[in-house]
Write a protein that holds these residues in place. Structure first.
Motif, PDB file in Angstrom:
ATOM      1  N   GLU A  27      34.591  18.594  41.754  1.00 61.61           N
ATOM      2  CA  GLU A  27      33.670  17.984  42.699  1.00 61.61           C
ATOM      3  C   GLU A  27      32.350  17.576  42.048  1.00 61.61           C
ATOM      4  OE1 GLU A  27      33.080  20.458  46.094  1.00 61.61           O
ATOM      5  OE2 GLU A  27      35.150  20.284  46.785  1.00 61.61           O
ATOM      6  N   GLN A  81      36.024  16.253  56.763  1.00 54.00           N
ATOM      7  CA  GLN A  81      35.552  17.423  56.020  1.00 54.00           C
ATOM      8  C   GLN A  81      36.399  17.577  54.746  1.00 54.00           C
ATOM      9  OE1 GLN A  81      35.778  20.619  58.903  1.00 54.00           O
ATOM     10  NE2 GLN A  81      33.725  20.208  59.655  1.00 54.00           N
ATOM     11  N   THR A  82      36.187  16.650  53.816  1.00 52.59           N
ATOM     12  CA  THR A  82      36.971  16.611  52.594  1.00 52.59           C
ATOM     13  C   THR A  82      36.051  16.621  51.373  1.00 52.59           C
ATOM     14  OG1 THR A  82      36.983  14.183  52.509  1.00 52.59           O
ATOM     15  CG2 THR A  82      38.739  15.247  53.783  1.00 52.59           C
ATOM     16  N   GLU A  83      36.664  16.745  50.193  1.00 50.54           N
ATOM     17  CA  GLU A  83      35.901  16.702  48.947  1.00 50.54           C
ATOM     18  C   GLU A  83      35.191  15.364  48.787  1.00 50.54           C
ATOM     19  OE1 GLU A  83      38.165  17.728  45.497  1.00 50.54           O
ATOM     20  OE2 GLU A  83      39.302  19.265  46.563  1.00 50.54           O
ATOM     21  N   THR A  85      33.657  13.620  50.915  1.00 51.26           N
ATOM     22  CA  THR A  85      32.369  13.633  51.602  1.00 51.26           C
ATOM     23  C   THR A  85      31.283  14.236  50.718  1.00 51.26           C
ATOM     24  OG1 THR A  85      33.531  13.869  53.713  1.00 51.26           O
ATOM     25  CG2 THR A  85      31.193  14.389  53.705  1.00 51.26           C
ATOM     26  N   VAL A  86      31.666  15.167  49.867  1.00 49.84           N
ATOM     27  CA  VAL A  86      30.713  15.779  48.942  1.00 49.84           C
ATOM     28  C   VAL A  86      30.497  14.900  47.721  1.00 49.84           C
ATOM     29  CG1 VAL A  86      30.255  17.807  47.492  1.00 49.84           C
ATOM     30  CG2 VAL A  86      31.370  18.087  49.718  1.00 49.84           C
ATOM     31  N   GLY A 158      27.971  21.579  49.772  1.00 49.75           N
ATOM     32  CA  GLY A 158      29.181  21.244  50.520  1.00 49.75           C
ATOM     33  C   GLY A 158      29.722  22.391  51.347  1.00 49.75           C
ATOM     34  N   ASN A 163      33.654  24.649  54.090  1.00 48.16           N
ATOM     35  CA  ASN A 163      34.185  25.238  52.849  1.00 48.16           C
ATOM     36  C   ASN A 163      34.500  24.204  51.774  1.00 48.16           C
ATOM     37  OD1 ASN A 163      33.958  27.840  53.756  1.00 48.16           O
ATOM     38  ND2 ASN A 163      36.089  28.053  54.373  1.00 48.16           N
ATOM     39  N   GLN A 164      33.656  23.183  51.644  1.00 47.27           N
ATOM     40  CA  GLN A 164      33.838  22.185  50.589  1.00 47.27           C
ATOM     41  C   GLN A 164      32.800  22.354  49.487  1.00 47.27           C
ATOM     42  OE1 GLN A 164      36.394  20.230  50.348  1.00 47.27           O
ATOM     43  NE2 GLN A 164      37.222  20.857  52.318  1.00 47.27           N
ATOM     44  N   ASN A 169      30.682  28.229  48.397  1.00 43.74           N
ATOM     45  CA  ASN A 169      31.284  28.928  49.527  1.00 43.74           C
ATOM     46  C   ASN A 169      31.075  30.438  49.436  1.00 43.74           C
ATOM     47  OD1 ASN A 169      32.220  26.433  50.358  1.00 43.74           O
ATOM     48  ND2 ASN A 169      34.249  26.708  49.468  1.00 43.74           N
TER      49      ASN A 169
END
Length: 233
Positions: A27, A81-83, A85-86, A158, A163-164, A169
Motif C-alpha cells: 500500500e 473500503q479497499t486498498e 482508496t488508500v 487507512g 482495516n485498510q 490497524n
C-alpha cells in the motif's frame, strides 16, 4: 515485555505480523511507483514549457494540503473500503515531492551536454531518457526517499476506513483490546520499514551513479596548497 503477546496479532485483522508488513509495503510503495511514472512526463512538460511549472506545482501543493481522511471520504463512494482508496491519495501526495525533484534534476544538466547530445542526432525523447534522467538520478532519488518515507507513514491512516491501514490497524486493535504492546509493534515496525526502504534507495542511487561518492556529492580534486614565495625565488 512478553514477546509472544508482542507478535500475537488479533484474528479479526485477518493477517499475521509478516502479512501486515507485506500489506503495508504494497500500500505504500505502489503509490510511490505510480506517482513516479506520472511525475516523469509531467516534469518533462514543465521543463519544456517553463510557464507550466508554477500552476502544476501549485495544483500538487493544494492537493497535498487536503487531509487524507477527506480524500478517503470522497473516494470511498467510488472505490469502496479497499486498498485503492488508500493508495490513490498517497500517489497524489507523492507528486508534490517528485515533480520538483525531477524538474530540478533535469534543469541541472549542463547546456553543453544537451548541445552535444543534439549534435549527435539524439532526439528530444532519447535525450530525456538517455542523457537528462541519468544525470538527474541523485535529485530524483532524493525525492523518492522523501516520498517513500511519507507514504510508509501515511498508510496507517487507512485504519480509519475499515482495516485498510496495514500496520496501522494494530493501533486500533491496541485500544480495542487494551493491549499497548500492539501499538508499540505498529510504531517500531513502521519506523523500521521506513529506515530499511531508505537504505535500499541509497544503495540503488549508489549503484546508478558510480561516478559519485556515497554522500551524494561529486568528487572534487583536493585543493592544492599555495607554494611559499620563498620557494619560487
Amino acid at each position: 515485555m512478553n514477546l509472544d503477546r508482542f507478535f500475537d496479532i488479533p484474528s479479526d485483522l485477518q493477517h499475521s505480523w509478516a502479512g501486515l508488513i507485506g500489506l503495508h509495503l504494497r500500500e505504500a510503495l505502489l503509490p510511490v511507483l505510480a506517482g513516479l511514472l506520472l511525475a516523469l512526463p509531467l516534469a518533462q512538460l514543465c521543463v519544456r514549457f517553463r510557464w507550466l511549472y508554477p500552476p502544476v506545482l501549485g495544483a500538487t501543493t493544494v492537493l497535498y494540503a487536503v487531509p487524507s481522511l477527506a480524500f478517503f471520504v470522497v473516494l470511498i463512494d467510488y472505490t469502496g473500503q479497499t486498498e485503492l482508496t488508500v493508495m490513490i491519495p498517497l500517489a497524489v501526495y507523492s507528486l508534490v515531492v517528485l515533480v520538483p525533484a525531477i524538474v530540478d534534476g533535469v534543469r541541472s544538466v549542463p547546456q553543453e551536454t544537451l548541445a552535444a547530445a543534439t549534435a549527435m542526432g539524439i532526439g528530444p525523447v532519447r535525450r530525456y531518457l538517455q542523457v537528462q534522467l541519468p544525470i538527474a538520478v541523485p535529485a530524483i532519488m532524493a525525492g523518492l526517499r522523501v516520498a517513500t518515507a511519507s507514504s510508509i507513514s501515511l498508510v496507517s491512516v487507512g485504519a480509519l476506513i475499515g482495516n485498510q491501514g496495514a500496520l496501522g490497524n494494530l493501533l486500533a486493535a491496541a485500544q480495542k483490546y487494551d493491549r499497548p504492546e500492539l501499538a508499540l509493534n505498529s510504531v517500531l515496525t513502521t519506523a523500521a520499514l521506513a529506515i530499511v526502504c531508505d537504505a535500499l534507495l541509497v544503495l540503488l542511487r549508489v549503484a546508478l551513479t558510480p561516478w559519485m561518492p556515497s554522500g551524494g556529492r561529486p568528487r572534487t580534486a583536493a585543493p592544492q596548497r599555495p607554494v611559499p614565495q620563498e620557494a619560487t625565488r
